[in-house]
Design a protein around this motif. Sequence first.
Motif, short mmCIF file in Angstrom:
data_model
loop_
_atom_site.label_atom_id
_atom_site.label_comp_id
_atom_site.label_asym_id
_atom_site.label_seq_id
_atom_site.Cartn_x
_atom_site.Cartn_y
_atom_site.Cartn_z
N GLU A 240 32.78 34.29 52.91
CA GLU A 240 33.90 33.50 53.41
C GLU A 240 33.61 32.93 54.79
O GLU A 240 34.05 31.83 55.13
CB GLU A 240 35.17 34.36 53.46
CG GLU A 240 35.77 34.64 52.10
CD GLU A 240 37.18 35.20 52.19
OE1 GLU A 240 37.91 34.83 53.13
OE2 GLU A 240 37.54 36.03 51.34
N ALA B 194 42.36 33.77 43.83
CA ALA B 194 41.85 32.89 44.89
C ALA B 194 42.89 32.66 45.97
O ALA B 194 42.59 32.68 47.17
CB ALA B 194 41.41 31.56 44.29
N SER B 195 44.13 32.46 45.54
CA SER B 195 45.19 32.13 46.49
C SER B 195 45.62 33.34 47.31
O SER B 195 45.95 33.20 48.50
CB SER B 195 46.39 31.58 45.72
OG SER B 195 47.49 31.42 46.58
N ARG C 287 42.02 35.49 49.52
CA ARG C 287 41.14 34.85 50.50
C ARG C 287 41.46 35.41 51.88
O ARG C 287 42.62 35.51 52.28
CB ARG C 287 41.34 33.34 50.47
CG ARG C 287 40.37 32.59 51.37
CD ARG C 287 40.40 31.10 51.09
NE ARG C 287 41.71 30.52 51.30
CZ ARG C 287 41.93 29.43 52.03
NH1 ARG C 287 40.94 28.81 52.62
NH2 ARG C 287 43.13 28.95 52.16
N CYS D 64 48.49 31.51 51.81
CA CYS D 64 48.34 32.54 50.77
C CYS D 64 49.65 32.69 49.99
O CYS D 64 50.74 32.64 50.56
CB CYS D 64 48.02 33.90 51.41
SG CYS D 64 46.27 34.17 51.69
N GLU E 212 36.83 42.34 40.57
CA GLU E 212 36.35 41.37 41.56
C GLU E 212 36.48 41.78 43.01
O GLU E 212 35.78 41.23 43.87
CB GLU E 212 37.09 40.04 41.36
CG GLU E 212 36.86 39.41 40.00
CD GLU E 212 37.69 38.15 39.81
OE1 GLU E 212 38.03 37.50 40.83
OE2 GLU E 212 38.01 37.82 38.65
N THR F 189 34.19 41.65 49.35
CA THR F 189 35.12 40.52 49.23
C THR F 189 36.35 40.71 50.10
O THR F 189 37.05 39.75 50.41
CB THR F 189 35.59 40.35 47.77
OG1 THR F 189 36.32 41.53 47.37
CG2 THR F 189 34.41 40.15 46.83
N LEU G 35 43.66 26.88 45.26
CA LEU G 35 43.10 26.54 46.57
C LEU G 35 43.41 25.08 46.88
O LEU G 35 43.04 24.19 46.12
CB LEU G 35 41.58 26.77 46.59
CG LEU G 35 41.13 28.23 46.46
CD1 LEU G 35 39.61 28.30 46.38
CD2 LEU G 35 41.63 29.07 47.62
#
Length: 657
Positions: free
Chosen positions: A274, A452-453, A456, A464, A489, A501, A616
């Motif tokens: 990121e 993803a939303s 992150r 977010c 994930e 992550t 995103l």
Amino acid sequence: MNSPVGHLNMQYMSATSEYLYCSTFQINTTLKCLFYEIRKPQEVFVKVFIVTNTHLHPAACVSASASLGLLVSLRLRVSLRLRLCVCVSASACVSACVSLRLRLCVRVSGSACVSASACVSLRARLWVCVRVSASACLCVSACVSLGLRACLCVRVSASACVSLRLRVSASACVSLRLRVSASLRVCLCVCVRVSACVSLRLRACLCVCVSLRLCVCVSGSASLGLRVSLRVCLCVCVCLCVCVSACVSLRLRVSLRACLCVCVLVLQGKPMRESLGEISYSASFLEWFSEEARRVYGDIVPSPAKDRKVLLLKQPVGVASIITPWNFPSAMITRKVGAALAAGCTVVVKPAEDTPLSALALAELAEQAGIPAGVFNVVPCSRESTPSVGQVLCTDPLVAKISFTGSTATGKVLLKMAADTVKKVSMELGGHAPFIVFDSADLDKAVGGAMASKFRNSGQTCVCSNRFLVQSAVYDRFVEKLGQAMDAELRLGHGSEPDTTQGPLINARAAEKVLHQISDAVSRGAKVVKGGKRLDGSFMEPTLLADVTANMLCTKEETFGPLVPVIRFNTEEEALAVANATSVGLAGYFYSQDVSQIWRVAEALEVGMVGVNEGLLSTAEAAFGGVKESGLGREGSKYGIDEYLEVKYVCFGGLKP
């Protein structure tokens, strides 16, 4: 000028007319240079005890101080276990028998009669080259019986038995365990894994030369010149040279992009992937606005009078105060500063007190790119000094424009300060984004968009998703699939680890806020499906809550953490009522395959940005901003530069028809 902050010299804030009105070509060129400075590879030579040379000013990346722990994750165990397998173990060369049985029998009976018999039985393996140049000088006048068993079997038996049992080994396994490592995590920590350019060149060259010189010289009197000069120059240079081609000239190619990445990762805790993404995102604004500088068009308006021309010019507003948050310490600066510089304004940047190094690194790059001194200024300060510095930036008459990204509460304070001198203001404030999943949605895509939303930057962005509304018919399946995706994930860990992550939250207060929202929801009937616990420091487990209702705290205030509260709804009208029941409106997301419904919901959501079947939103080409208490103005896109321009009407009269 009397300023509450001594080091804030306001003279640097006054824009020089020279720069304000410079050509669009010059602005375009300098912004392009800054863009390429960030992307340009620089060379860093790492010698083994790592000596790094980047062109970054110490202040720019300081702090990485030695946290610059190169993580070239080279672990270099080069595990060349180099047992060297000259494994010269007792045999390696010379298998112990240079067996130089030099039986030298000298008899002097009466006169000088020498009977010499030399037998050299040489057995050699490997690359050992033994040269025996024997010459001894024995001058006797009696009878000397000299038995010199130079049995090169390494015994050095009392008188030069040279017993060279050349196990050369000395366990010259040199084991070279070439862990050159010393844990060559050299942890530049973050950076030089840097997916970008590690052009690693390993060379190693090890050479051991055991030059064994043995000279035996016997002498007596009467000239019998026996000179045994046994010069066993054993040149075990042999093949210890074998080694390698492994050595560590380690020539790393690192980009300044990676150095900026260190600032983001080390100070903010964002994972490496990121962090790299943010630096590319940051550079995209400079590239975009360097092109927009060419398109600051005015207008010529048809005049109602024949002797007049009506012109509309666009001019820079002047000095701009830029106040940025910690969650995107590079991108929030370039999104604002890129537009300001393209318009012709000078800027004073006050970065968040938690993440000042990114701003300093960007200032260094701006200087390298050729942006004139006094145009890009940075004023870092402590948490205690922030209110007084903010007051100067918002009230000083020399400041014409304020651009702020942060909480709604802080934005309201700054607006009040700016009102006294009626400054032009842009505000990108808090959000409370809804994420709606309708019956017709593709659930797999909806789950991907939710991941993803929401996750992150560990949930620490203003766009977010904060409230997840799922229609009853697909509610249970969505919760199940989302839980499985979280297991598969998400990985908590240090940002420099490649599979991480989710990093830590910015501080302990942030973790406590998330934990408080979870406790409140559970006490009101919500069920914890995944996570729910606070870990060491400010790490928080990604948490999934089911059976959430609209009266719980997590649905009323922005979380800024890895919490997914899922609310059940039955009708479209019910979902829109919940989604719009808030005083802010920055972003909103929904998943549906019903075209009519897509148009209805996109128009009905009271937000500034809508993601339809997409999690995103952000890109330099699109207008970023909110409605209601989420802010004023827009950033990015062709509209972003207008925030730093004034329209001047020029009426040119007295013309002869």
